[in-house]
Design a protein around this motif. Sequence first.
Motif, short mmCIF file in Angstrom:
data_model
loop_
_atom_site.label_atom_id
_atom_site.label_comp_id
_atom_site.label_asym_id
_atom_site.label_seq_id
_atom_site.Cartn_x
_atom_site.Cartn_y
_atom_site.Cartn_z
N GLU A 47 -33.42 -46.39 -89.87
CA GLU A 47 -33.54 -46.91 -88.50
C GLU A 47 -33.60 -45.77 -87.48
O GLU A 47 -34.38 -45.81 -86.53
CB GLU A 47 -32.40 -47.87 -88.19
N ARG B 250 -37.04 -44.32 -87.71
CA ARG B 250 -38.00 -45.19 -87.01
C ARG B 250 -37.96 -44.91 -85.51
O ARG B 250 -38.97 -44.69 -84.86
CB ARG B 250 -37.71 -46.66 -87.28
N GLU C 101 -41.03 -43.31 -83.43
CA GLU C 101 -41.73 -44.12 -82.43
C GLU C 101 -41.68 -43.44 -81.06
O GLU C 101 -42.59 -43.60 -80.26
CB GLU C 101 -41.16 -45.53 -82.38
N VAL D 180 -42.63 -48.36 -89.08
CA VAL D 180 -42.63 -47.46 -87.92
C VAL D 180 -43.96 -47.60 -87.20
O VAL D 180 -45.02 -47.47 -87.83
CB VAL D 180 -42.42 -45.99 -88.37
#
Length: 132
Positions: free
Chosen positions: A121, A124, A128, A10
């Motif tokens: 995912e 992440r 982000e 990440v």
Amino acid sequence: MRSRHLSVVVAADPAAVYAFASDVANLPKWAAGLAQAEVVPVGDLLKVDSPMGPVTVRFVPRNEFGVLDHDVTLPSGETVTNPIRVLAHPEGAEVVFTIRQLNLSDDEFERDADMVAQDLERLRALCEEQCS
């Protein structure tokens, strides 16, 4: 019994990733394999509607080491321990989730691994966007 370590890097500060992931209000946003609706705290347990049915979850206390281990008590009464770590990484943070086959068939184990990879995912992408 097999174990598999799934991870995602990440691009965000490890402390921010840990703070986001450890906030139980965020679980339904990223952990679809565990929480499909609002998480209800009851003492030190969480009541969660999961894809497996209603489960209870107990996380380790918040800590400075990035440990997010938690026990999930399934509708059958069986308890599964899920180790998770948020680690410093040269590109930000790495989230590592260990899954264990236990008494799952090979197909169930692969399906579980796929669900965890999708959850990581989502984590992440959210971190982000929101943790940077």
